[in-house]
Structures are given as C-alpha cells and as structure tokens.
Design an enzyme around this catalytic site. Structure first.
Site, PDB file in Angstrom:
ATOM      1  N   GLY A  75      71.589  42.206  -1.805  1.00 13.06           N
ATOM      2  CA  GLY A  75      71.024  42.892  -2.891  1.00 13.06           C
ATOM      3  C   GLY A  75      70.178  44.120  -2.464  1.00 13.06           C
ATOM      4  CE1 TYR A 116     130.394   0.663 -42.550  1.00  9.58           C
ATOM      5  CE2 TYR A 116     128.131   1.365 -41.665  1.00  9.58           C
ATOM      6  CZ  TYR A 116     129.612   1.503 -41.775  1.00  9.58           C
ATOM      7  OH  TYR A 116     130.131   2.563 -41.335  1.00  9.58           O
TER       8      TYR A 116
END
Length: 1627
Positions: free
Chosen positions: A192, A831
């Site tokens: 930096g 049925y």
C-alpha cells in the site's frame, strides 16, 4: 570503479547515493537502459555473433521489483490511463452525486492506500479521534494526518533501519503478515504505502512515538529512488502520524489534480467520516458534517423521492459492533455502498451478498403473499429494487485484486455474523420497496396482458375452435353485430337453430365451456392462461384496459353487443354474473353503452289442447298454479336446460326476439356497487348481510304466504344490473350455501340427503355397486349435476377410518380409503359396493318420514327438506363447507356422549360440555380456549436413541406425515441438518407406528424443546365457524356446541310429539279396521249378515246401516294428505290428490275383499288376536310420552351400535387369529408376532402433550381479535337467532387421562395438573398396557376416543409403558372372556360398557384396581347418571398388569374407541376445577360420589326405558372405558380366567360384564341387568368388588355405549299386523 559502483548501487536499490568527486549523482533505471542501448549499438558494428547474443538478452530480461512496479503499474495500482465512468463523488455545490467522471484509477488508488492506513490505526488504538486530510491541487500536495498510536521510532534489529523507514521505504514490509492474528484492518499485502511512495515525486513520513520518546521524519524522492537521512528528535507530546506526498502526475499522464479526481478524493474523505466510528475527519481544515454511518447515508438519499413523490425512507440497524446496515428503495436497479475495514468496495462482494440475500429472502415472502397479478417474482427482480449500505469489519479480508474493490472472503470466515432482526425486516417491508416491486409486477403483468390478451379489429379471425363468426363481424357493420355466448355446446346448437330465423350476417355464436374466471380476484397468471377469456377478447376485438368512454371507440370492436344465453337455473345466473363482472372490471364504460344483453328461455311450459303458456321463473309458475283452479288438467313440462328445447322451439324463441331478449341497462353507481358486492373479495361481510337479509325476507314471505319475487314477467323488456344481482344472482349465492353448508337438523348437505333418500327408497337387502347407486340417485332424486361428484359423496358417507365419520351411514364394502392417504386411496366406484348401515334406519326412523316436508323437482317427489334423526348427526360426523359469504367447520363429537346428553336433557338436566372426539383416535384433544383445541398425537421414548410415534393428530395422514415431516428430518436440508438417523414403519391401514432412531444428544435436545413440537404432533382445531342452516332454512351462526344441541333437542322433541299424534291416528285407524273386519267375520259366522246373491249396492247399504265404517285407514290417509295440501298447496302431490278425489262413496273393499279362508276357525282366531294386539299397542302408545319414545329409540340405537362396533373390531382382527385346535374349547390364539409388530412397544415412556403459556396467550389474542373484528358481522349473521348466545362449555373432563399415567402401578393415580380452563379429551394411551390407549381415536374419529380421553385425567407423570402393560395384563387375567360373547362385550365395554358396568357396581376407593380397566378404561360409577361416560381412573394392580400385559398390548392396539366422553360425572368434574372434584379422575374410588351417582343412574335408568330394565345396559356403555380389559377379548386373545388377586368373584364379575357385552355383540345372548352382573363388572374393573364408585367415573370416560340391554327390542307398532301393506310406509 567508485562511480560505476555507485551507479550500480543506485540502479539496483534506489536507496543510497553514488560516490564521486563532489555532488550526489542520481542514476535512474531509465538512464541505465538508455546507456545500455547506446553501448549495444556502437558495439554491434562488425560484430554479428556478439550482436545476436545481445539481442537474446534484450528479449529475456529480469527486473527488480521496483522496476517492475514502474514498468507494469496496472498489476499493483490499476490502470494509469484516464478512465471515464459513473462514480459517486462529492462536489461542493451539489453534495454527494453520481455523475460521469474522468480519473486515473492508479492515482485514486495510491491516495486511498494512505487513507485506509490512517483508518486502520483506529483498530490498533481505540483512542484515535481525528484524521486530517489536505488536498492542494495547485501545488499538487496531499497530506493525511492522524492521531492515535504512532509508528515505533526504533531501529529494527534485523533490518538495521528505523521501523518507519522500513515500512514506508522498502517493499514487501508490513505488520499484517501474521495470518494467525485476526485483524480487522485494510492493509494486507505490504504494498500500500510503498506504492504511493513509488508513484510520488516526493513522499514524506512524519511520526511521533510517545512510548519511545522520539519523533521521526524522512523524505523519499523520484519514485522512492532517492531518500534523505531520517531526522530523529526527542519527543514528549501525543503520538501522531502524517504522510505528505506529491503524486508523480507524469506517470498518470496528468498535468494537475483536476476537479474530477479531487471530487473523488473528497468523497473518500466523507466515506472515512461515515465508516470510521468515533473519528472526526477534517478536510482542508474543515470538519466534515458527518456523524456516523446513518448520517453518511443521508448524503446519498437526501432530497431523493420515490415514484409516489415521497422522500425515501431509510431503515437502519446497528446489528453489532462490526456490522452497520441501512436499506432503502432503489429506482435504478440494485445499488450498494459498502465498506470493509474502511475500504470502499465499490463492486461489492460477499459481505454485500450476505446481507442482501437475507433481505431478499424476507421481502420475496411478503411479495408472494401480496402478489395478486400472478407474475412469477424471482430474487434478482426483488434485488433490483434495493439500495443497501453496509459498513463492516471483517477479519483478514481477501480481495480479488490489489485495488480491493471486490471482497471475496467466504462468509464463514468473516469472524462475526450479521443476523438482521425481524423488526428490521418488518420496517423494510414498509419502506416502499414492496410497493415498488408490486407496481413493477403489475406493470409487467399489464404489458403481458396487452401483448397477449388484446386484439385488433380483423374481418376474419383464426384459431378459435367452435366459433361461428358473424359474417359482418369486423367490417363496417360490426357495431350492429351481436355475439351470442352460450352455456355449452348443446346451447350453441339451440342458438344455431335459431339463427335460421334471424340470419347469420349479424349474429355470431361461441360456446363457453362452463363458468368463466372471476377476473376481479384472479391472478395475472390465471388470466394469461385462461383460454376462455382470451378467446372472448379476440372475438370481440377488445383491447385490455382500454377505455371505451367515447362511442367512436366502439368502432374498433368486432361486435357491438354480447348476448348471454344460459340455462334458466341458478348456475346459469352465475355465468351471467361472471360475464357481467368480467366486462365491468376491465371495461366498465361498456356497460353504459348497453353492451350486454341476455336471451331467456322458458323454464316451465303448460299446455292444454292447442293453448300453450311459457313461464320464465318458478315463482311465476307457482303463482299461476295458485290462481288456476283446474291447473291439474294442464300438461306441465319442465325445461332444466337449453338442451331440453327442440330445434322447432328454438326457432320459435328467435322468431319472438322481443320477448326473449332482455337488455341490461346501466342505472348509475348503484349498479357498480351491486356488481362489486357480488364479486369482490373485499365485500365478504357485506355479502353476509346481503344474503342474511334475503333469507330473512324469504322466511317472512313464507310465514305470511306471500309469493317470492321474480324477474322476467311478461312486461319485462330490460332490467338493471342492480335488479339482476339482487333478484336473480342472489338465488345462486343462496343455493351455493345450501349445497355447501349442512342443515343443523340432519347434518346433511343436499347431495348427501339425496343419496340417503334413494337408499331408503331402494331399501336394498344386498350390496350395490357405488357407480350404479349413483345413477339410481340421479334418477330417483332429480340430481342435476355430475355423477362423479355423486359417487364421491357416496364414498364419503361410507368411510369409517380415523378422521372421517364417527357413524358411517353406508357400509364400506371394498376399499373406500384409509387413514394412510386420508381416503384418497379409495378404489374406483366401479369396483366397490355399499348398502345402508344397520344404524341408518335407527338414526332416521322410517316412521318419521311421514312427518317430513318432501320437496318436488320437475313435478317429482324427491328428498325431504331435511330428515329428523334421533341425535344431532351434525355433531356426530362434523361438518365442513365453504359457501358464499359463509363457511362452516364443525368437528366430530362422541356418539355416546351425545346420546347421554340427550338423555340428560330428557330428564330435565343440563347437557354436559363436550370436547371434539374422533372414533378410534388414540391421541388427546385439549381445550386451549373458547372453541379452540389442541389435538396431539402420541409419542413414546423407547430408549436413549429411539422414539416411537403411535398416533398422529386428527387428519394428519400417515403417508403425508412421512413425506413432509420424517423424510426432511432424515435427509436434512442445506440450512437444517438431519435430525433423525433412521425410521421404520409398522403401520396397518388403521393404526400408526413409526420407530424413529436418532442420536442420544439430538433426542435430549428434542425432548427439551418438546417432542410433540419437534415431530409436529400437535395441530390446532378451531370451532369459530359453526354456521348451519336451521330448520327454517336460514343460516345461523352458533357460538357453542350446546347451542346446537339445545336447538336440535327442542325441535326433535316436538317431532316426537308429532310422531305420537301420527301413530295414534294411524294405529287408531288400523285398530278400527281390524275391529270391523273381525266383527264382520263373526257376524257372518253367526248368520247375522248375508252377502250371497245380493247386489253390490245392497251390500254397501247394509254395511252402512250396521255401523261399519268406510275403510278407516284409507280415510285417515286421505285426511292427512288433504291437510298437507292445504298447508302447502304448491308442493301438493297432484296425482295423489286427483286419485283420492276420484272415488266417491264409502269404501268397504277391505271387508268384502277378504278371502273365504278368513272364515276358518284358525283365521278367525288369528284375526281376533291381531285386533286385540293392535288395541294393546295403541293403548301402550297413548300411555307413553314423547320422551319415552325418544328413549326407546336411543336404547335401540345404542344396542345396535354395540353390535356394529364389535363386528368392526372383529374385522380388524381378521387374519390375526389362528384356527382353533380340534377338540379344544375356547378362543383361537392370536398370531402374536403379527400383532407385536404393529403394537406400541411395552417399554416406552409416554410423553405427555403440553399446552404452553405461549399457546394459550396466542389463543387469547386470536379470540380477542375475532371478537373485535366480528362484532358487526356476528350481529348480521345472527339477526334471526335470539335464543342462543351461550359460551363454549367448559371442559367436559378436566384432563385427559394419560394412558401412560393410568397404567401406573401406584395406588394413587398421579393426575396431570391442568392449567385452569384446559380440558382434555384423551383417547386411551397408546401404551400397550392400556387397552384404552389402543382405543385412542384418531383425531377424526369421534365416538369412542372422546369418551375415553375425557375420562382419563392424564397424569403429567410419565410412566413406563411396560409397567402399565403388566398391570393391564393382570387385569385381563381377571376376566375370562369367551371370544364370542365376552369379547364382543369387552369391545363394547371398551367403548361403552365400562359405563354400564360402573353403573351397576358400587366402587370402593381401592388402591388395587384392574390396571387395564382403570388405566385404560375408566368406568363410570353407578352413581353417575346412566348417561355418564366420564372415565374414572382406577389404579390397577401391578400383578394383574403383569399377567395380562401381553393381552393388553394386543388389546390396546385394537380397542379402537378412545373415549374422552364426559358423563354426568364427567360434567361435574368439568364444573369443578379441582381434579378430585371430578369423579372420573378422583382417587380410584370416591364412595360417596359413587353412591350418589348410582342413585342417579338407577333413577335415570328407570325413567329411560319403557323397555324391560335389563336392556338398560347403558351402564355398560359407560364401561366402554373398560375397553382395555375388553380389548383383549376384542382381539381374540384368550382372557385368563384367573380371578384377580384374592378376588375370584372379581373375575366372575368381569365375566358377567363381558357376557353383557357379548350379549350386545351377540344378539342371541342378552343378559338382564342383575346384581350378579354388577358384581362381575366390579370384578372386571377392580379386584375389589367395592369398586362401585369407581365405576361411575370410568363410565363417563368410556362414552357409555348404550347397553344393548337397555332396550334391546325396538317397540314395534305394526310389526305384528298381517296387513303389512298398510304399514309399508314405515318400512
């Protein structure tokens, strides 16, 4: 040498100066490069080989790091070329703004590196308070100063330089290299500040360190290649650090610091002021006006408005020390301003996603709830409306480049969490973001609709099937064209037939497939996908949402009118209403232009000779009939649909267009209001009032004999929308309610009533196929809807699984569905078979049919307005339905408990409060508040890592539970880890058993959180919508079940009086008839009468003279029919009336048609005997009161109920019972392995369901909210029910008995202390030991489970199941039951016999009680009213338990009824808050109470039964709670005859009770109630015969199944009569 050495040093390190004779010479990297290239050129002449060698070196070069940084700066600081883009900057004149700026990213970056270093110091020294930034564009000087701890001014012992010089003047130096140290700073890589130094012409560092008492200053120049000696001075002040630098603008291709870069740097100063907490920032000597992050956000949103002109609302939350979040609305897509450790992450990163994902997840939930348009909303679309500000501190952050614009660290490594609060999310949903999203959704939907659902005018359109387009549609005459919309294809055929008369140039026809969509409440998706709506728009040429105010705009349409042509029934009216709603909602102005009209057809035609009359409504036809005396001479034809009319009639209709075309006229705002009222979701309460007023008006009209209102009279040419809604459409809304909401009287909806009517009329003795029965229903009861719905109605009436019917009126012969899928697994109606249940005609006695008001449809006599059962079936089987304006939801209640309450009311006592109860449900139902209940399943802890679920809440189906609860728990999700490790299933079609494995730790955690809650075994049941049709056909809202019971009781008692009157009249006529026949025969035999060779006239005259009466039965029937016709002339049976009126003169056929055999001695004696019997029957009837008749019916019903349920239990055991060994006596043995697999484990520890204070508070809040919100609507709904305003009855059975608890060996039963006001209905606990537990019903089966659960006061104490089982087994040992009789009885007892036994027994408070009976089947003491079924817990004797443990295990499983019924005793319990006060739950035996109860019971029994007292086995019904003991027999497990310890008679007694039960089960065996029986019952319950008192308690628990003994034989009024034909009406 010295010079070159110096140069080399300068070139290599750039740190020191070279030697020489005097001044300092600075040699740069570029100087070396230039000199080298010149030398190379000079030496390359004539040296080819050397030249080639040098060129290779030029190609492959090695640079120092400093050289590399200067040569390739973009790798370190970003581009050094000017870049133009949109950026947030701060301008003095405008403030913070986003504009296009031109800047060099590298320059911006080196400034930012120094700025971030200053901010980092705040993390090292919390005392740092100030940062001063100075930017001087003219002199190109930038300075950043900060206080706080300075850099140590000390020499580094390894590198031999001062620390400030080391970290600012040498590359790859940093204090951030220790990754083990968690830091929240911006610096990371060690570049930096050095990068700023390298790209500066001058870079000065000043720092002071109080710790080392020195200050430091050093300057670097020429891109860090030249440096001065550091200046070290003594220092005593405060620490500080100041960096001053002059950027090398030439490296950035700049001449000066221009406005754009200065604005950008200024913004970064403001960034620092906002993101660096506790630090004031000075810029060029002025303090920046930013105080914290929230103040900083205002710089962005200040003066910004949303789309509605309102200032943006910012939601702010400081989540913790490291996270600060603000949120507001974004109108430019997703925006974010974020900082990580004061670094401006302009491209965002994982920290932003982390926050935004939470916000989007919550907002999308709200959007989906509010999104009516139906447009699918995805997360990224929600994100586009969000502007988020994030300021955070992240430990050791990582970035995708040195520029640090995008943070890439994974959230798990952040070092902290950001969990936004619910308050934040709630505020976020109200800050305008949701509204913006919904507006966007609406806009998108509108765009899509405009694109897809609009049409333009074309002369021809394609792609619309079944459209018969008008020839002129879309042309110059389009406004004169009419589109006829018909209801179905058959109606289209009718219209096409009519077009032959009026022509096809101006008329088009399009058939609708049914009811169209209610677009007012439809979603965007529904409208888009609705073919019907899209077709109408295309055919007519409508443009979506276009205004058609101007008549000129109508020319863009293909049709100028729409004519609606539907059936003249209520469904046809609904279709008309939906079409009107469709046009009104989208194009309201069209209604003002007369755009809609309707085409009506006759609903009835009357013809006589060549005269024909048409009627367009039933009230109009009824009025004509009333005033036309000879209407019976007319031929009447009903037209139920347009398909009924012939092509010839269609041409007649269209030929008389003036009569059949009715125009809709717009009359003003009242029309708009009427349409909205009928179709808007927001008008629910108004619709209730609308319908209520209609029903009240109809009731008054009926009471006063006034005709109903109707439209379409002969003079009707047009009508307003208001008239249509209020006079025609309301009939559909009312009929919708009638179809959806049952009647209080019989608990049936019209479809169910039609099925029952047909079954009664067919009176099949053999089973019939469901599909065939549906066809028969449609034929015999004029059912006008689809037969598929009818078949489902039949299936539902026959279902008997847990959670369906408590009493199924039809028999399920085949697969009618199970609790596995909630009935959805029923087989096809083709049925399966069915027939009437033997209970059906006992609940709906045929003799009452003569009192009912039958309806007429198409002049056909169909089902009655309602049947009148002997108990309120709406409570027995519950009710559920959603109509227009109202909905009904009513749970099931226990059949025996209802019977007991009816008996109490007949005796002048108040009914006991009742809790919902579902047949065979084995869980618990607890009262949470008024009309609010908690339904709990059963769960046991078997060992340290196993739990067993043996019951699910009512209507939680087994398969659904497995898929939605257990599977997710097993597999886990991304967010939720797996909770369980495995599960196994041991269900049957009737029982539930999940064995779940989980780790010991997770089981402990789950138990701490509540196993019922974790496994979702608790559901709520709310009864705040008890809306039913009363006997007058008006909807009424009932507040409590007692209100329903009382209203039913009053009506039913009145109808018993009417029945008695009818029977007296009928029996009188029968008696007279038989008397005349007998007298005639005797006189003939005696020669007093001669009939030979005499004329018919003489014979009749002779009979009249001798005092013989014309056929008394016929005369009486005619009198009844005439009275009925006078009362309701409209529904009079024309055929019957005409037939009766056709004969004149006396009718003596009943005498003269007797055969010669009647003169024989045997026949004469038989006739006289029959006559005398009829007279006695009549006299007996006259002596009985209406109450007596009712009690007889109840007794007969309860007796049959015992048999039916005993048979059901036997069916459950089918296949589990082995074949008996030849030569051996007794019951066959159970197939133990099969049973044990499905039975609860005997070693489990039952978990008692808990009602937390939070649940109660929530219930109270809901109740208060409901009371506030419903005050007005309740008044509306109940404007005609003044009689009842009762409050929900308080507990019928304070506590449910914990079956586990009941199984406890201790003499004292530990009672679960209930919180005040909590009532529990508990089915027998699932513990094997308690048969009752087995009986626990599924929440949906009412009957048995109710009584048991109420009875048992569950002890909060959890008792191991095995001990309970042992007790239960011991108890069972007491009773030796023959499977045939005792076992049946046992089942019955389990259900109801407990009560009987209890009634008969006198109970001592004996610590040793049949465990299984006591624990599982509380028995009612005799003291309790006969009707009491409240369960009392007796304490089982451990020894008994052990003996019968096995048996009980089986018993539990199969003793399906879990009774939580309340008996009289129960009620007493309920009335009293104290546990002991309740006989059922009081200590095993409360002698005094018991005696009182016994006396009550005896008195009640006497009053109850006109039939021999023995049939009064009602006490057994109470015994139902003894189900546990009985359950063994139920399962076919041989019961050990061994007498209970020390009390052989106990076993006997038990046996007796069993035999009684058997009697109930086995009609052949009916044991009169005798003292011995009582004894046996005692034994059954307890080893002590003293257990009489206990009995009563238990009885209430097991909802007493009325003993078959009470009234085994139904009183037959006509059964003995030879003339069965006369009594056909009763069959």
């Amino acid at each position: 040498m010295a010079k070159s050495g110096g140069g080399g040093g300068g070139g290599g390190g750039g740190g020191g100066g070279g030697g020489g004779s005097g001044g300092l010479t600075c040699v740069t990297l570029f100087d070396n490069q230039i000199n080298a290239s010149k030398k190379e050129e000079s030496e390359s002449v004539n040296k080819n080989d050397t030249s080639k060698k040098m060129s290779v070196e030029r190609v492959y070069q090695k640079k120092t790091q400093l050289e590399h940084i200067l040569l390739r700066p973009d790798t370190y600081i970003g581009s050094v070329e000017p870049l133009t883009q949109l950026m947030w900057v701060y301008d003095e004149d405008v403030g913070m703004n986003c504009r296009e700026v031109t800047f060099v990213p590298g320059l911006y970056k080196i400034f930012d590196e120094i700025l971030v270093n200053a901010a980092d110091n705040k993390q090292r020294d919390k005392n740092m308070t100030c940062i001063k930034i100075s930017i001087d564009p003219e002199s190109n000087i930038i300075s950043i100063w900060n206080n706080g701890k300075g850099i140590p001014v000390v020499e580094h012992k390894v590198e031999k330089v001062y620390v400030p010089a080391l970290i600012f003047g040498q590359l790859l130096t940093s204090s951030n290299y220790d990754d083990d140290e968690k830091k929240v700073t911006g610096g990371r890589n060690g570049y930096g500040a050095k990068l700023c130094n390298i790209f500066s012409t001058k870079f000065t560092v000043e720092t002071a360190c109080k710790e080392y008492k020195h200050s430091f200053k050093q300057t670097w120049m020429n891109n860090m290649m030249k440096t001065s000696e550091p200046k070290i001075k003594h220092f005593e002040g405060d620490d500080y650090t100041c960096i001053t630098f002059q950027p090398d603008l030439s490296k950035f291709k700049m001449e000066n610091l221009d406005k754009d870069i200065v604005s950008l740097m200024t913004r970064r100063a403001y960034d620092l002021a906002g993101s660096c907490k506790g630090v004031k920032v000075m810029l060029n000597g002025k303090k920046l006006p930013v105080n914290g992050f929230r103040s900083y956000v205002d710089l962005y949103v200040k003066d910004k408005l949303d789309e509605t002109g309102v200032a943006l609302k910012v939601i702010h939350e400081v989540v913790n020390e490291r996270w600060d979040v603000c949120l507001t609305l974004s109108e430019k897509g997703f925006q974010q301003i974020s900082f990580v450790n004061s670094i401006a992450t302009t491209k965002g990163g994982r920290h932003v996603d982390y926050v935004v994902d939470q916000v989007v997840g919550k907002l999308i939930e709200v959007v989906k709830k509010k999104n009516k348009a139906g447009v699918s909303v995805k997360p990224f679309q929600v994100k586009n409306h969000i502007w988020v500000f994030v300021n955070c501190l992240i430990e050791n952050p990582s970035f995708d480049s040195q520029t640090k614009e995008n943070m890439t660290l994974q959230p798990k490594s952040f070092g902290s969490k950001c969990q936004l609060s619910e308050k934040f999310f709630k505020a976020a949903s109200n800050c305008g973001i949701i509204e913006s999203i919904l507006n966007w959704v609406k806009f998108k939907a509108q765009t899509q609709l405009n694109k897809k659902c609009s049409s333009v005018k074309h002369s021809k359109i394609k792609g619309i099937p079944k459209l018969d387009d008008a020839n002129d549609a879309g042309g110059k005459h389009s406004l004169d064209c009419t589109l006829i919309l018909t209801e179905g294809d058959s109606a289209k055929s009718l219209a096409v037939s009519g077009l032959g008369v009026i022509g096809r140039d101006r008329y088009g026809v399009f058939p609708l497939r049914g009811k169209i969509l209610n677009v007012r409440e439809a979603s965007h998706k529904q409208i888009m996908e609705n073919a019907e709506i899209n077709n109408i728009i295309k055919i007519v040429g409508l443009q979506y949402k276009k205004s058609y105010e101007d008549p000129e705009s109508l020319k863009s349409l293909r049709y100028g009118k729409i004519m609606i042509m539907t059936d003249q029934d209520q469904d046809g009216s609904h279709i008309k209403g939906l079409l009107i709603n469709f046009i009104h909602h989208n194009w309201p102005s069209l209604l003002k232009h007369g755009f809609l009209e309707e085409f009506i057809t006759p609903i009835v035609k009357a013809s006589k000779n060549k005269q024909e009359l048409s009627f367009y409504s039933i009230p109009e036809f009824d009025e004509w009939k009333k005033h036309m005396e000879n209407h019976k001479a007319w031929k009447i034809k009903y037209y139920k649909g347009l398909g009924t009319s012939t092509a010839k009639e269609a041409k007649e209709y269209f030929a008389d267009m003036e009569r059949h075309r009715i125009l809709f006229r717009y009359a003003g705002p009242e029309d708009d209001a009427a349409i909205t009222l009928a179709f808007s979701k927001k008008k629910i309460d108004d619709r209730k009032e609308w319908l209520t007023n209609f029903m009240e008006d109809r009731r008054q009209r009926r009471l006063h004999g006034l005709p109903e209102q109707f439209l379409y009279g002969t003079a009707t040419k047009h009508l307003t929308y208001n008239d249509f809604i209020n006079k025609e459409l309301i009939l559909f809304s009312n009929s919708d309610n009638e179809r959806s909401i049952p009647s209080l009287v019989d608990g049936l909806k019209p479809g169910q009533r039609k099925v029952l009517f047909t079954c009664f009329k067919r009176n099949d003795k053999r089973e019939v196929k469901v599909a065939q029965l549906a066809g028969s229903v449609a034929e015999m009861s004029a059912y006008h809807h689809g037969e598929q719905a009818l078949m489902m109605t039949i299936v539902n009436l026959a279902q008997n699984f847990v959670g369906s019917n408590n009493v199924n009126l039809l028999q399920p012969i085949g697969q009618f569905g199970t609790r596995l899928h909630g009935g959805k697994d029923a087989a096809s109606p083709r049925y399966i078979f069915t027939m009437l249940s033997p209970l059906a005609r006992l609940l709906f006695p045929s003799v009452d049919d003569n009192l009912l008001k039958f309806l007429y449809d198409d002049n056909q006599r169909v089902e009655p307005e309602w049947y009148i059962p002997i108990i309120p079936m709406v409570l027995v089987n519950g009710a559920e339905g959603i109509g227009t304006g109202w909905a009904c939801k009513l749970p099931n209640y226990d059949t025996r408990e209802i019977v007991n309450n009816v008996r109490r009311m007949l005796d002048g006592l108040d009914p006991h409060p009742m809790l919902p109860n579902y047949k065979n449900f084995r869980g618990t139902i607890q009262e949470l508040g008024q009309n609010q209940y908690v339904v709990s399943g059963e769960i046991f802890v078997v060992d340290r890592n196993t739990v067993e679920i043996t019951e699910l809440p009512v209507r939680t189906w087994t398969q659904v539970y497995k898929e939605q609860v257990l599977e997710p728990m097993l597999n886990g999700t991304e967010k939720t880890p797996a909770l369980i490790s495995d599960y196994k299933e041991y269900h049957t079609d009737t029982t539930v058993k999940f064995v779940v494995k989980m780790t010991e730790e997770k089981l402990a955690q789950a138990e701490a959180a509540g196993l019922h809650k974790v496994f979702k075994l608790q559901t709520s049941l709310t009864c705040n919508s008890m809306v039913l049709f009363d006997h007058m056909g008006c909807l009424k809202k009932y507040e409590t079940v007692q209100d329903i019971l009382k209203e039913f009781f009053d009506l039913r008692l009145h109808y018993y009086s009417l029945r008695k009157e009818w029977l007296v009249g009928m029996l009188g006529a029968e008696s007279t008839k038989l008397n005349n026949q007998a007298r005639f025969i005797l006189e003939k035999i005696q020669g007093k009468i001669t009939i030979e060779n005499r004329s018919k006239r003489d014979l009749i005259q002779m009979l009249v003279q001798r005092g013989y009466e014309s056929d008394p039965v016929k005369a009486w029937k005619e009198a009844q029919e005439k009275a009925a016709e006078e009362e309701d002339p409209q529904n009079a049976n024309d055929d019957a009336s005409s037939a009766s009126g056709s004969t004149s003169g006396p009718d003596f056929n009943y005498i003269l048609n007797m055969s010669l055999w009647s003169l024989t001695k045997e026949k004469v004696e038989e006739l006289i005997k029959h006559r005398d019997s009829k007279e006695r029957e009549l006299n007996d009837l006259k002596r009985k009161s209406a109450s007596d008749l009712w009690k007889e019916d109840l007794a007969a019903f309860v007796e049959e109920l015992e048999k039916v349920e005993a048979q059901e239990r036997e069916d459950v055991l089918a296949g589990m019972v082995g074949k008996p060994i030849k030569g051996k006596v007794g019951k066959p043995k159970m197939k133990k392995l099969q049973l044990e697999e499905t039975m609860p484990s005997p070693f489990g520890r039952r978990i008692v369901p808990q009602i937390t204070s939070a649940m109660k508070a929530d219930a109270s809040r809901k109740l208060l909210k409901k009371k506030k919100g419903d005050a007005d609507s309740v008044a509306i709904k109940m404007e005609f029910d003044e009689e009842f305003g009762g409050v929900q009855a308080e507990g019928g059975g304070d506590d449910t008995v914990n079956t586990a608890a009941s199984g406890t060996k201790t003499p004292k039963l530990k009672r679960e202390k209930k919180e005040p006001g909590t009532r529990v209905r508990r089915a027998p606990s699932s513990t094997k030991s308690s048969a009752k537990k087995v009986k626990k019903r599924n929440p949906w089966s009412d009957d048995e489970s109710k009584s048991e659960s109420d009875l048992e006061e569950s002890e909060p104490v959890i008792i191991p199941r095995d001990s309970l089982l042992r007790r239960a087994a011991a108890d069972r040992a007491k009773y030796t039951f023959d499977f045939s009789k005792e076992e049946d009885d046992a089942h019955d007892d389990d259900d109801a016999n407990n009560n009987n036994d209890l009634d008969e027994l006198k109970v001592k408070a004996s610590p040793v009680i049949n465990d299984r009976e006591d624990e599982f089947v509380p028995s009612d003491s005799v003291e309790k009213d006969e009707y009491d079924f409240s369960p009392v817990k007796s304490k089982p004797s451990p020894e008994k338990m052990s003996q019968e443990k096995k048996n009980q295990d089986f018993g539990n499983i199969f003793s399906f009824p879990s009774y939580s019924q309340k008996t009289d005793d129960d009620t007493t319990k309920l009335d009293s808050d104290e546990e002991d006060s309740t006989p059922v739950f009081s200590s095993p035996f409360a002698p005094k109470q018991t005696e009182k109860m016994l006396s009550k019971t005896v008195a009640a029994k006497k009053a109850k039964v006109d039939v021999p007292p023995k049939p009064k086995r009602a006490p057994k019904a109470k015994k139902m709670e003894t189900v546990n003991s009985d359950s063994d027999s139920e399962f076919g497990i041989p019961k050990k005859t061994a007498a209970p310890k020390g009390k052989g008679r106990g076993a006997k007694k038990r046996k007796t009770s069993g035999s009684e039960n058997e009697g109930e089960y086995n009609p052949g065996k009916k044991a009169p109630k005798s003292t011995p029986c009582k004894k046996s019952k005692k034994a059954a319950f307890d080893q002590d015969s003293d257990v009489e008192i206990f009995q009563s308690g238990f009885a209430s628990e097991t909802a007493p199944k009325p003993r078959t003994g009470r009234a085994r034989k139904e009183v037959k009024y006509f059964a003995e009569s030879d003339e069965d034909d006369d009594f056909d009406m009763f069959n």
